[in-house]
Design a protein around this motif. Structure first.
Motif, PDB file in Angstrom:
ATOM      1  N   ALA A 192      71.908  14.836  76.683  1.00 51.09           N
ATOM      2  CA  ALA A 192      70.513  15.212  76.464  1.00 51.09           C
ATOM      3  C   ALA A 192      70.176  15.286  74.981  1.00 51.09           C
ATOM      4  CB  ALA A 192      70.222  16.550  77.136  1.00 51.09           C
ATOM      5  N   SER A 205      65.469  20.307  76.528  1.00 50.70           N
ATOM      6  CA  SER A 205      64.423  19.467  75.957  1.00 50.70           C
ATOM      7  C   SER A 205      63.440  20.293  75.139  1.00 50.70           C
ATOM      8  CB  SER A 205      63.683  18.713  77.067  1.00 50.70           C
ATOM      9  OG  SER A 205      64.517  17.755  77.680  1.00 50.70           O
ATOM     10  N   LEU A 260      67.212  13.456  71.346  1.00 51.12           N
ATOM     11  CA  LEU A 260      66.294  14.437  70.775  1.00 51.12           C
ATOM     12  C   LEU A 260      65.744  14.003  69.426  1.00 51.12           C
ATOM     13  CD1 LEU A 260      68.002  17.862  71.614  1.00 51.12           C
ATOM     14  CD2 LEU A 260      65.934  16.889  72.626  1.00 51.12           C
ATOM     15  N   HIS A 296      59.806  13.298  77.442  1.00 53.58           N
ATOM     16  CA  HIS A 296      61.209  13.182  77.045  1.00 53.58           C
ATOM     17  C   HIS A 296      62.129  13.626  78.168  1.00 53.58           C
ATOM     18  CE1 HIS A 296      64.935  14.994  75.390  1.00 53.58           C
ATOM     19  NE2 HIS A 296      64.952  13.913  74.656  1.00 53.58           N
ATOM     20  N   TRP A 297      61.791  14.724  78.834  1.00 54.60           N
ATOM     21  CA  TRP A 297      62.648  15.195  79.928  1.00 54.60           C
ATOM     22  C   TRP A 297      62.628  14.225  81.098  1.00 54.60           C
ATOM     23  CZ3 TRP A 297      61.603  16.645  85.017  1.00 54.60           C
ATOM     24  CH2 TRP A 297      62.698  17.202  85.697  1.00 54.60           C
ATOM     25  N   THR A 357      57.293  16.588  75.220  1.00 51.89           N
ATOM     26  CA  THR A 357      58.559  17.121  75.715  1.00 51.89           C
ATOM     27  C   THR A 357      58.736  16.827  77.196  1.00 51.89           C
ATOM     28  OG1 THR A 357      58.361  18.909  74.088  1.00 51.89           O
ATOM     29  CG2 THR A 357      59.984  19.190  75.829  1.00 51.89           C
TER      30      THR A 357
END
Length: 225
Positions: free
Chosen positions: A67, A146, A71, A105-106, A102
């Motif tokens: 993960a 995240s 980032l 992104h997740w 976010t």
């Protein structure tokens, strides 16, 4: 509210479309997670008791590292093409725009890990209860990662070699997620209740949703001054 929802959906849709146009950004964390997790059974051997004991911890560590791989790209592309400045000047609340980015992104990096985790758990001969607990805890944990990572990415956006600094900022805050997530999965594998750990992960997730967008928005303003 309609204007806020429109802005949130527009940013979310934009980032999802950009993510699908760059499949490497989506697949690299997933491949890393799968390769790292499956290497441990090959290295340890066919001792099922040992594999069951270390399985939850290995899967959780691999998921956390996977993960964190993406980032650094959360705000860097927008910083390079000038889109980040447009977000800062937008009439829409910046914390809401950060939350939308976010979420995207997740969906691109965290959700695939949650979906694949039961398949990875089979290589460690995990029990059925553990295979259920693993995606549940990873669902809550990856959302928190995240959100926490968004704060670190906002602080390091535009910095040379910001990836190392990002890891130093995010890892201490991610340790409670790792500890309770791995422990909950281990308790499920042993046939014990893991509700307390899941409740903690849920509370940590809600705290992250509440505070992280505002902290990331403030960090973005500081980084772009």
């Amino acid at each position: 509210m309609p204007g806020l929802l429109t802005g949130f959906v527009a940013v979310l849709r934009r980032d999802l479309m950009l993510g699908w146009k760059r499949p490497g950004d989506v697949l690299n964390p997933l491949f890393f997670f799968a390769v790292v997790s499956t290497l441990f059974p090959l290295a340890i051997g066919p001792d099922l008791e040992q594999l069951r004991a270390i399985g939850p911890g290995v899967v959780w560590v691999a998921a956390m590292l996977a993960a964190m791989l993406s980032l650094n790209a959360l705000f860097s592309a927008d910083h390079e093409d000038g889109s980040l400045e447009q977000l800062l000047l937008s009439a829409q609340p910046l914390p809401l725009m950060v939350l939308a980015k976010t979420c995207a992104h997740w969906l691109l990096s965290g959700l695939p890990l949650v979906i694949v985790s039961p398949l990875i758990g089979l290589s460690f001969d995990m029990s059925a209860a553990s295979l259920i607990a693993m995606p549940v805890t990873l669902l809550l944990g990856t959302i928190s990662l995240s959100l926490i990572g968004a704060v670190g990415a906002a602080l390091t956006v535009g910095l040379n070699r910001g990836t190392a600094l990002l890891s130093l900022l995010v890892l201490p805050l991610a340790m409670p997620v790792l500890i309770f997530g791995a422990r909950s999965s281990a308790l499920a594998a042993a046939g014990d209740g893991y509700a307390a750990g899941a409740y903690f992960l849920g509370a940590y997730c809600m705290l992250s949703v509440t505070l992280a967008p505002f902290a990331a928005a403030a960090a973005l303003r500081i980084s772009n001054e």
